[in-house]
Scaffold this motif. Structure first.
Motif, PDB file in Angstrom:
ATOM      1  N   SER A  58       0.767  -1.370  -0.188  1.00  0.00           N
ATOM      2  CA  SER A  58      -0.123   0.218   0.105  1.00  0.00           C
ATOM      3  C   SER A  58       1.073   0.937   0.049  1.00  0.00           C
ATOM      4  O   SER A  58       0.670   2.446  -0.605  1.00  0.00           O
ATOM      5  N   GLY A  59       2.050   1.390   0.736  1.00  0.00           N
ATOM      6  CA  GLY A  59       2.796   2.398   0.731  1.00  0.00           C
ATOM      7  C   GLY A  59       3.315   2.437  -0.807  1.00  0.00           C
ATOM      8  O   GLY A  59       3.637   3.846  -1.112  1.00  0.00           O
ATOM      9  N   SER A  60       3.740   1.546  -1.556  1.00  0.00           N
ATOM     10  CA  SER A  60       4.102   1.618  -2.938  1.00  0.00           C
ATOM     11  C   SER A  60       3.273   2.369  -3.735  1.00  0.00           C
ATOM     12  O   SER A  60       3.434   3.364  -4.666  1.00  0.00           O
ATOM     13  N   PHE A  61       1.931   1.682  -3.658  1.00  0.00           N
ATOM     14  CA  PHE A  61       0.766   2.583  -4.175  1.00  0.00           C
ATOM     15  C   PHE A  61       0.788   3.967  -4.040  1.00  0.00           C
ATOM     16  O   PHE A  61       0.676   5.002  -4.754  1.00  0.00           O
ATOM     17  N   GLY A  62       0.938   4.195  -2.657  1.00  0.00           N
ATOM     18  CA  GLY A  62       0.618   5.652  -2.159  1.00  0.00           C
ATOM     19  C   GLY A  62       1.787   6.468  -2.623  1.00  0.00           C
ATOM     20  O   GLY A  62       1.322   7.759  -3.079  1.00  0.00           O
ATOM     21  N   LEU A  63       3.182   6.139  -2.690  1.00  0.00           N
ATOM     22  CA  LEU A  63       4.171   6.830  -3.370  1.00  0.00           C
ATOM     23  C   LEU A  63       4.022   6.912  -4.738  1.00  0.00           C
ATOM     24  O   LEU A  63       4.211   7.987  -5.292  1.00  0.00           O
ATOM     25  N   GLY A  64       3.703   5.895  -5.563  1.00  0.00           N
ATOM     26  CA  GLY A  64       3.372   6.033  -7.095  1.00  0.00           C
ATOM     27  C   GLY A  64       2.156   6.940  -7.298  1.00  0.00           C
ATOM     28  O   GLY A  64       2.223   7.961  -8.026  1.00  0.00           O
ATOM     29  N   LEU A  65       1.160   7.310  -6.384  1.00  0.00           N
ATOM     30  CA  LEU A  65       0.262   8.003  -6.443  1.00  0.00           C
ATOM     31  C   LEU A  65       0.551   9.376  -6.475  1.00  0.00           C
ATOM     32  O   LEU A  65       0.447  10.409  -7.176  1.00  0.00           O
ATOM     33  N   ILE A 121       1.104   5.528  -9.902  1.00  0.00           N
ATOM     34  CA  ILE A 121       1.669   6.392 -10.962  1.00  0.00           C
ATOM     35  C   ILE A 121       0.569   6.655 -11.986  1.00  0.00           C
ATOM     36  O   ILE A 121       0.403   8.043 -12.402  1.00  0.00           O
ATOM     37  N   ALA A 122      -0.101   5.834 -12.516  1.00  0.00           N
ATOM     38  CA  ALA A 122      -1.029   5.515 -13.484  1.00  0.00           C
ATOM     39  C   ALA A 122      -2.235   6.401 -13.049  1.00  0.00           C
ATOM     40  O   ALA A 122      -2.863   7.422 -13.547  1.00  0.00           O
ATOM     41  N   VAL A 123      -2.735   6.090 -11.873  1.00  0.00           N
ATOM     42  CA  VAL A 123      -3.841   6.873 -11.177  1.00  0.00           C
ATOM     43  C   VAL A 123      -3.493   8.284 -11.009  1.00  0.00           C
ATOM     44  O   VAL A 123      -4.261   9.144 -11.216  1.00  0.00           O
ATOM     45  N   GLY A 124      -2.535   8.282 -10.394  1.00  0.00           N
ATOM     46  CA  GLY A 124      -2.116   9.695 -10.090  1.00  0.00           C
ATOM     47  C   GLY A 124      -1.961  10.631 -11.192  1.00  0.00           C
ATOM     48  O   GLY A 124      -2.333  11.844 -11.305  1.00  0.00           O
ATOM     49  N   SER A 125      -1.247  10.086 -12.062  1.00  0.00           N
ATOM     50  CA  SER A 125      -1.276  11.033 -13.463  1.00  0.00           C
ATOM     51  C   SER A 125      -2.461  11.067 -14.161  1.00  0.00           C
ATOM     52  O   SER A 125      -2.677  12.251 -14.942  1.00  0.00           O
ATOM     53  N   ALA A 126      -3.437  10.447 -13.962  1.00  0.00           N
ATOM     54  CA  ALA A 126      -4.894  10.662 -14.417  1.00  0.00           C
ATOM     55  C   ALA A 126      -5.728  11.621 -13.587  1.00  0.00           C
ATOM     56  O   ALA A 126      -6.466  12.305 -14.036  1.00  0.00           O
ATOM     57  N   LEU A 127      -5.149  12.058 -12.637  1.00  0.00           N
ATOM     58  CA  LEU A 127      -6.008  12.879 -11.663  1.00  0.00           C
ATOM     59  C   LEU A 127      -5.544  14.661 -12.273  1.00  0.00           C
ATOM     60  O   LEU A 127      -4.869  14.785 -12.660  1.00  0.00           O
ATOM     61  N   ALA A 143       4.202  -3.288  -8.787  1.00  0.00           N
ATOM     62  CA  ALA A 143       2.766  -3.492  -9.394  1.00  0.00           C
ATOM     63  C   ALA A 143       2.059  -2.159  -8.849  1.00  0.00           C
ATOM     64  O   ALA A 143       1.249  -1.365  -9.751  1.00  0.00           O
ATOM     65  N   SER A 144       1.887  -2.229  -7.535  1.00  0.00           N
ATOM     66  CA  SER A 144       1.226  -1.229  -7.024  1.00  0.00           C
ATOM     67  C   SER A 144       1.692   0.287  -7.301  1.00  0.00           C
ATOM     68  O   SER A 144       0.860   1.222  -7.460  1.00  0.00           O
ATOM     69  N   ALA A 145       3.051   0.146  -7.107  1.00  0.00           N
ATOM     70  CA  ALA A 145       3.785   1.555  -7.466  1.00  0.00           C
ATOM     71  C   ALA A 145       3.399   2.125  -8.982  1.00  0.00           C
ATOM     72  O   ALA A 145       2.883   3.235  -8.996  1.00  0.00           O
ATOM     73  N   SER A 146       3.219   1.195  -9.710  1.00  0.00           N
ATOM     74  CA  SER A 146       3.097   1.484 -11.238  1.00  0.00           C
ATOM     75  C   SER A 146       1.688   1.764 -11.390  1.00  0.00           C
ATOM     76  O   SER A 146       1.268   2.764 -12.130  1.00  0.00           O
ATOM     77  N   LEU A 147       0.782   1.185 -10.856  1.00  0.00           N
ATOM     78  CA  LEU A 147      -0.518   1.539 -10.509  1.00  0.00           C
ATOM     79  C   LEU A 147      -0.902   2.836 -10.053  1.00  0.00           C
ATOM     80  O   LEU A 147      -1.833   3.599 -10.596  1.00  0.00           O
TER      81      LEU A 147
END
Length: 126
Positions: free
Chosen positions: A46-53, A120-126, A114-118
């Protein structure tokens, strides 16, 4: 040289991230037992996702680099815990639980990337 306000902000965010990590671990471990380090895996993924976001949002929204340091380096750095994940993998192996240790290491790394990549994708779409 780092600005004093930025140094303090990163430190405070790191402390908050560590408190969040403790809270997540305390919520997960008693419910699932301690035989497999699932709480640390959840925290790191979840932290990897958060950082990617944060990185994705910063790139697309032009968030200043200083705030990325506070949120990414401070908050997410305090929240995630690679050293604990490493130690837990070693402990599994020391107990002769080699397959779970290997699955844990590979699973956390693959899921975190995978979470970090996701993120980044979600954060870029914001």
């Amino acid at each position: 040289m780092i600005e004093p306000w930025l140094f303090v902000a990163i430190c405070v965010a790191g402390g908050l991230g560590a408190a969040l990590r403790y809270s997540v671990d305390a919520a997960i471990t008693p419910r699932l037992g301690g035989s497999f380090p699932l709480a640390t895996a959840v925290i790191n993924v979840s932290g990897s996702f958060g950082l990617g976001l944060l990185v994705g949002a910063a790139a697309s929204a032009g968030i200043p680099a200083e705030w990325l340091l506070v949120g990414g380096g401070g908050l997410m750095g305090g929240y995630t815990t690679f050293s604990t994940a490493s130690l837990e993998a070693v402990r599994l192996a020391q107990k002769g639980r080699y397959l779970p240790a290997i699955a844990y290491v590979l699973g956390v790394v693959v899921l975190a990337v995978a979470s970090a990549s996701l993120g980044i994708a979600v954060g870029s779409a914001l």
